[in-house]
Design an enzyme around this catalytic site. Sequence first.
Site, mmCIF file in Angstrom:
data_model
loop_
_atom_site.group_PDB
_atom_site.id
_atom_site.type_symbol
_atom_site.label_atom_id
_atom_site.label_comp_id
_atom_site.label_asym_id
_atom_site.label_seq_id
_atom_site.Cartn_x
_atom_site.Cartn_y
_atom_site.Cartn_z
ATOM 1 N N ARG A 102 89.760 -24.464 23.910
ATOM 2 C CA ARG A 102 90.816 -24.460 22.888
ATOM 3 C C ARG A 102 92.197 -24.594 23.542
ATOM 4 O O ARG A 102 93.076 -25.311 23.053
ATOM 5 C CB ARG A 102 90.711 -23.157 22.083
ATOM 6 C CG ARG A 102 91.694 -23.060 20.945
ATOM 7 C CD ARG A 102 91.281 -21.980 19.951
ATOM 8 N NE ARG A 102 92.282 -21.853 18.907
ATOM 9 C CZ ARG A 102 93.084 -20.809 18.766
ATOM 10 N NH1 ARG A 102 92.994 -19.790 19.605
ATOM 11 N NH2 ARG A 102 93.966 -20.776 17.796
ATOM 12 N N HIS A 143 94.984 -27.445 22.726
ATOM 13 C CA HIS A 143 96.323 -27.074 22.284
ATOM 14 C C HIS A 143 97.380 -27.568 23.272
ATOM 15 O O HIS A 143 98.500 -27.852 22.874
ATOM 16 C CB HIS A 143 96.421 -25.558 22.080
ATOM 17 C CG HIS A 143 95.751 -25.092 20.823
ATOM 18 N ND1 HIS A 143 96.329 -24.177 19.954
ATOM 19 C CD2 HIS A 143 94.552 -25.417 20.272
ATOM 20 C CE1 HIS A 143 95.503 -23.974 18.921
ATOM 21 N NE2 HIS A 143 94.421 -24.698 19.109
ATOM 22 N N ASN A 147 99.201 -20.598 18.572
ATOM 23 C CA ASN A 147 98.758 -20.252 19.929
ATOM 24 C C ASN A 147 98.724 -18.757 20.216
ATOM 25 O O ASN A 147 98.331 -18.340 21.301
ATOM 26 C CB ASN A 147 99.663 -20.939 20.964
ATOM 27 C CG ASN A 147 99.455 -22.437 20.988
ATOM 28 O OD1 ASN A 147 98.424 -22.927 20.516
ATOM 29 N ND2 ASN A 147 100.408 -23.174 21.503
ATOM 30 N N HIS A 178 84.366 -26.834 17.626
ATOM 31 C CA HIS A 178 84.233 -25.639 16.785
ATOM 32 C C HIS A 178 82.818 -25.051 16.823
ATOM 33 O O HIS A 178 82.525 -24.119 16.098
ATOM 34 C CB HIS A 178 84.616 -25.969 15.326
ATOM 35 C CG HIS A 178 86.070 -26.231 15.126
ATOM 36 N ND1 HIS A 178 86.587 -26.814 13.998
ATOM 37 C CD2 HIS A 178 87.137 -25.986 15.942
ATOM 38 C CE1 HIS A 178 87.909 -26.915 14.113
ATOM 39 N NE2 HIS A 178 88.257 -26.432 15.288
#
Length: 316
Positions: A59, A63, A91, A188
């Site tokens: 992740r 990001h 975040n 995911h």
Amino acid sequence: MACLVSLSISLFVCLVCSHGHALSLNYYAKTCPNAESIITQVVKDAAKKDNTVPAALLRMHFHDCFIRGCDASVLLNSKGKNNAEKDGPPNKSLHAFYVIDNAKKAVEALCPGVVSCADILASAARDAVVLSGGPYWDVPKGRKDGRISKASETTQMPAPLFNISQLQQSFSQRGLSMEDLVALSGGHTIGFSHCSSFQNRIHNFNATHDIDPTLHPSFAASLRSICPNKSGAKNAGTSMDPSSTTFDNTYYKLILQGKSLFSSDQALLTSPKTKDLVSKFATSKETFYEAFSSSMIKMSSITGGQEIRKDCRVVN
């Protein structure tokens, strides 16, 4: 068992990224040949102690790449009046930054000033997927670290509430296709979500329905019991899918059953092209692995940095 995916994209040897300088598979062959194996070992050690580390690293890399390219801007600490990306709303729940610090420290001890934090994060994200049982791919290297990190820019992140046209726009602005969108959403399959990311689907969905009618009723009921309306429980939430530490294609099967968490997951069924890809990936794990690896290489090749940081949390 990690599956070795062979890809034909850009014939692998060299990827030119959006800012012109090329990434290459053997970038550190002469200057720091053991860099990747050192990073892998650090990620392995951390994941052994905490099984949420792999999802956190994957992740973190997403990001990073979606704001200013994969330039490790997500790793920088806020300083003075400047609020850095890591303190932006999307975040706040990122964690395991210490793993990148440990990897940087280990690599610096061997080859000081050579390997960028951005490359360490890109390699660690791949290791995270492999350790979770997902595919292996060769990570092109040669990224530079950025010097700018602003919390305000994190509003550009694709959000869990996005519909298909918002998702498509967000990805295409970064040179990523609809196939990349569906394949990368498969990330995911590992990790955890807080209630706030799917609250919209289980309470006051719209003027007609309290609950999103595309949600499977028993799944909606279980989510409502975990996340009651107006509950202030800060850490309440649920795993992204039942096999939350295993990288597999369960995510796509769940979407087809009305058991995906986010509006943005469900949105993949609202366009014929993306719906077809969801079905394809739900049917074949191998097809998903190949697409995911290819899309990860593409996404991680969006670059934008200028330097090799000595400490991943501060600019030189």
